[in-house]
Design a protein around this motif. Structure first.
Motif, PDB file in Angstrom:
ATOM      1  N   PHE A 179       0.879  -1.179   0.000  1.00 44.82           N
ATOM      2  CA  PHE A 179       0.000   0.000   0.000  1.00 44.82           C
ATOM      3  C   PHE A 179       0.909   1.219   0.000  1.00 44.82           C
ATOM      4  O   PHE A 179       1.699   1.418   0.922  1.00 44.82           O
ATOM      5  CB  PHE A 179      -0.896  -0.007   1.233  1.00 44.82           C
ATOM      6  N   ASN A 180       0.805   2.036  -1.051  1.00 42.02           N
ATOM      7  CA  ASN A 180       1.702   3.196  -1.128  1.00 42.02           C
ATOM      8  C   ASN A 180       1.060   4.476  -0.612  1.00 42.02           C
ATOM      9  O   ASN A 180       1.732   5.482  -0.447  1.00 42.02           O
ATOM     10  CB  ASN A 180       2.248   3.382  -2.549  1.00 42.02           C
ATOM     11  N   GLY A 181      -0.248   4.453  -0.385  1.00 42.14           N
ATOM     12  CA  GLY A 181      -0.928   5.613   0.177  1.00 42.14           C
ATOM     13  C   GLY A 181      -0.871   6.859  -0.675  1.00 42.14           C
ATOM     14  O   GLY A 181      -1.124   7.958  -0.198  1.00 42.14           O
ATOM     15  N   GLY A 182      -0.499   6.709  -1.944  1.00 36.19           N
ATOM     16  CA  GLY A 182      -0.406   7.861  -2.835  1.00 36.19           C
ATOM     17  C   GLY A 182       0.772   8.763  -2.520  1.00 36.19           C
ATOM     18  O   GLY A 182       0.745   9.953  -2.813  1.00 36.19           O
ATOM     19  N   LYS A 183       1.809   8.190  -1.901  1.00 38.92           N
ATOM     20  CA  LYS A 183       2.957   8.997  -1.479  1.00 38.92           C
ATOM     21  C   LYS A 183       4.142   8.824  -2.426  1.00 38.92           C
ATOM     22  O   LYS A 183       4.416   7.730  -2.911  1.00 38.92           O
ATOM     23  CB  LYS A 183       3.365   8.598  -0.066  1.00 38.92           C
ATOM     24  N   ILE A 184       4.843   9.916  -2.646  1.00 38.80           N
ATOM     25  CA  ILE A 184       6.090   9.927  -3.411  1.00 38.80           C
ATOM     26  C   ILE A 184       7.157  10.515  -2.497  1.00 38.80           C
ATOM     27  O   ILE A 184       6.932  11.591  -1.943  1.00 38.80           O
ATOM     28  CB  ILE A 184       5.961  10.781  -4.690  1.00 38.80           C
ATOM     29  N   PRO A 185       8.320   9.915  -2.286  1.00 45.62           N
ATOM     30  CA  PRO A 185       8.684   8.598  -2.809  1.00 45.62           C
ATOM     31  C   PRO A 185       7.839   7.502  -2.163  1.00 45.62           C
ATOM     32  O   PRO A 185       7.268   7.696  -1.088  1.00 45.62           O
ATOM     33  CB  PRO A 185      10.159   8.454  -2.436  1.00 45.62           C
ATOM     34  N   LEU A 186       7.773   6.357  -2.840  1.00 39.78           N
ATOM     35  CA  LEU A 186       6.976   5.247  -2.328  1.00 39.78           C
ATOM     36  C   LEU A 186       7.487   4.810  -0.960  1.00 39.78           C
ATOM     37  O   LEU A 186       8.701   4.751  -0.736  1.00 39.78           O
ATOM     38  CB  LEU A 186       7.042   4.063  -3.290  1.00 39.78           C
ATOM     39  N   PRO A 187       6.558   4.507  -0.040  1.00 30.92           N
ATOM     40  CA  PRO A 187       6.977   4.070   1.298  1.00 30.92           C
ATOM     41  C   PRO A 187       7.703   2.722   1.252  1.00 30.92           C
ATOM     42  O   PRO A 187       7.329   1.845   0.482  1.00 30.92           O
ATOM     43  CB  PRO A 187       5.673   3.943   2.081  1.00 30.92           C
ATOM     44  N   ARG A 188       8.705   2.613   2.086  1.00 31.84           N
ATOM     45  CA  ARG A 188       9.429   1.348   2.218  1.00 31.84           C
ATOM     46  C   ARG A 188       9.024   0.722   3.543  1.00 31.84           C
ATOM     47  O   ARG A 188       9.043   1.379   4.578  1.00 31.84           O
ATOM     48  CB  ARG A 188      10.927   1.583   2.152  1.00 31.84           C
ATOM     49  N   SER A 189       8.606  -0.539   3.476  1.00 31.83           N
ATOM     50  CA  SER A 189       8.158  -1.238   4.677  1.00 31.83           C
ATOM     51  C   SER A 189       8.046  -2.719   4.371  1.00 31.83           C
ATOM     52  O   SER A 189       7.701  -3.097   3.245  1.00 31.83           O
ATOM     53  CB  SER A 189       6.798  -0.703   5.120  1.00 31.83           C
ATOM     54  N   GLU A 190       8.326  -3.533   5.365  1.00 32.35           N
ATOM     55  CA  GLU A 190       8.127  -4.976   5.205  1.00 32.35           C
ATOM     56  C   GLU A 190       6.654  -5.339   5.323  1.00 32.35           C
ATOM     57  O   GLU A 190       6.277  -6.455   4.981  1.00 32.35           O
ATOM     58  CB  GLU A 190       8.956  -5.736   6.235  1.00 32.35           C
ATOM     59  N   ASP A 191       5.821  -4.425   5.836  1.00 27.15           N
ATOM     60  CA  ASP A 191       4.392  -4.705   5.972  1.00 27.15           C
ATOM     61  C   ASP A 191       3.730  -4.757   4.599  1.00 27.15           C
ATOM     62  O   ASP A 191       3.912  -3.865   3.784  1.00 27.15           O
ATOM     63  CB  ASP A 191       3.696  -3.636   6.818  1.00 27.15           C
ATOM     64  N   LYS A 192       2.969  -5.818   4.389  1.00 24.84           N
ATOM     65  CA  LYS A 192       2.224  -5.985   3.143  1.00 24.84           C
ATOM     66  C   LYS A 192       0.758  -6.223   3.500  1.00 24.84           C
ATOM     67  O   LYS A 192       0.452  -7.018   4.392  1.00 24.84           O
ATOM     68  CB  LYS A 192       2.734  -7.184   2.337  1.00 24.84           C
ATOM     69  N   ILE A 193      -0.133  -5.529   2.799  1.00 28.24           N
ATOM     70  CA  ILE A 193      -1.563  -5.788   2.987  1.00 28.24           C
ATOM     71  C   ILE A 193      -2.155  -6.480   1.762  1.00 28.24           C
ATOM     72  O   ILE A 193      -3.284  -6.926   1.791  1.00 28.24           O
ATOM     73  CB  ILE A 193      -2.356  -4.503   3.335  1.00 28.24           C
ATOM     74  N   ASP A 194      -1.374  -6.571   0.692  1.00 29.47           N
ATOM     75  CA  ASP A 194      -1.791  -7.259  -0.527  1.00 29.47           C
ATOM     76  C   ASP A 194      -1.041  -8.583  -0.584  1.00 29.47           C
ATOM     77  O   ASP A 194       0.186  -8.611  -0.422  1.00 29.47           O
ATOM     78  CB  ASP A 194      -1.467  -6.404  -1.756  1.00 29.47           C
ATOM     79  N   HIS A 195      -1.784  -9.661  -0.783  1.00 28.55           N
ATOM     80  CA  HIS A 195      -1.193 -10.998  -0.705  1.00 28.55           C
ATOM     81  C   HIS A 195      -1.686 -11.883  -1.838  1.00 28.55           C
ATOM     82  O   HIS A 195      -2.769 -11.666  -2.395  1.00 28.55           O
ATOM     83  CB  HIS A 195      -1.580 -11.680   0.618  1.00 28.55           C
ATOM     84  N   ILE A 196      -0.904 -12.922  -2.094  1.00 28.03           N
ATOM     85  CA  ILE A 196      -1.299 -14.027  -2.964  1.00 28.03           C
ATOM     86  C   ILE A 196      -1.089 -15.288  -2.128  1.00 28.03           C
ATOM     87  O   ILE A 196       0.035 -15.591  -1.717  1.00 28.03           O
ATOM     88  CB  ILE A 196      -0.454 -14.086  -4.249  1.00 28.03           C
ATOM     89  N   PHE A 197      -2.182 -15.992  -1.850  1.00 22.81           N
ATOM     90  CA  PHE A 197      -2.120 -17.209  -1.037  1.00 22.81           C
ATOM     91  C   PHE A 197      -2.270 -18.431  -1.928  1.00 22.81           C
ATOM     92  O   PHE A 197      -3.148 -18.475  -2.791  1.00 22.81           O
ATOM     93  CB  PHE A 197      -3.221 -17.209   0.022  1.00 22.81           C
ATOM     94  N   VAL A 198      -1.414 -19.422  -1.687  1.00 23.95           N
ATOM     95  CA  VAL A 198      -1.443 -20.669  -2.445  1.00 23.95           C
ATOM     96  C   VAL A 198      -1.557 -21.841  -1.474  1.00 23.95           C
ATOM     97  O   VAL A 198      -1.142 -21.739  -0.318  1.00 23.95           O
ATOM     98  CB  VAL A 198      -0.179 -20.831  -3.322  1.00 23.95           C
ATOM     99  N   ARG A 199      -2.120 -22.941  -1.967  1.00 25.48           N
ATOM    100  CA  ARG A 199      -2.255 -24.147  -1.140  1.00 25.48           C
ATOM    101  C   ARG A 199      -0.861 -24.572  -0.658  1.00 25.48           C
ATOM    102  O   ARG A 199       0.105 -24.505  -1.416  1.00 25.48           O
ATOM    103  CB  ARG A 199      -2.910 -25.250  -1.963  1.00 25.48           C
ATOM    104  N   ASN A 200      -0.784 -24.990   0.607  1.00 22.28           N
ATOM    105  CA  ASN A 200       0.490 -25.497   1.132  1.00 22.28           C
ATOM    106  C   ASN A 200       1.030 -26.560   0.182  1.00 22.28           C
ATOM    107  O   ASN A 200       0.279 -27.415  -0.288  1.00 22.28           O
ATOM    108  CB  ASN A 200       0.298 -26.093   2.526  1.00 22.28           C
TER     109      ASN A 200
END
Length: 175
Positions: free
Chosen positions: A112-133
């Motif tokens: 999530f960049n929040g519309g900010k420039i420069p883009l925020p740097r963070s290990e937190d992710k709210i967008d994911h792709i989940f796959v079967r174990n």
């Protein structure tokens, strides 16, 4: 939530891709109905209900490989209070964690960049792709919309999220 059944052109194998967008409110916020809730718990329940419906209850999809992707609106991994945990509870893993470390790119950016420039740097992710174990993830990429350090967001960004992409090797389901 939207989902589609797709067919691999080479093998003919069918699989399901689910696009999700979960509740955006932060915990303690009040919605237009006047409800104040633990919104992480709401996200957990919504994600769990969706995953169980498609992997267990829906006769058309339950025997097919399924990939769940989208904006989970929380970086939380708390047991019983996160979409992340809901998918884990039904046998799914975050493609970021499954991908080999040397095949992950863009991980320094927040999804999530929040519309900010420069883009925020963070290990937190709210967008994911989940796959079967057990699903092989060949690579995971967060594609930053820009690397500009300055400029008008309206000129540089198409969305308040950066794209997340994973290359996965889906296995034919066992019958």
């Amino acid at each position: 939530m939207t989902w589609n059944t797709l067919r691999d052109l080479r093998s003919g194998m069918r699989f399901v891709v689910v696009d999700m967008h979960l509740e955006y409110r932060k915990n303690g916020a009040t919605d237009p109905n006047g409800w104040t809730k633990n919104w992480d718990e709401v996200r957990y329940l919504d994600a769990r209900r969706t995953a169980e419906y498609l992997t267990r209850d829906n006769a058309y999809t339950r025997r097919l490989p399924i990939v769940f992707a989208g904006d989970m609106n929380s970086a939380s991994k708390e047991d019983g209070h996160s979409a992340y945990d809901a998918f884990s509870d039904v046998g799914y893993a975050d493609s970021f964690e499954v991908a080999p470390a040397n095949r992950r790119t863009g991980a320094e950016y927040a999804s999530f960049n929040g519309g900010k420039i420069p883009l925020p740097r963070s290990e937190d992710k709210i967008d994911h792709i989940f796959v079967r174990n057990g699903t092989r993830v060949l690579q995971w990429t967060l594609v930053p919309q820009t690397t500009a350090q300055a400029g008008e967001p309206r000129d540089l960004l198409r969305s308040d999220h950066n794209m997340v992409h994973a290359t996965v090797r889906i296995q034919e389901p066992t019958r």
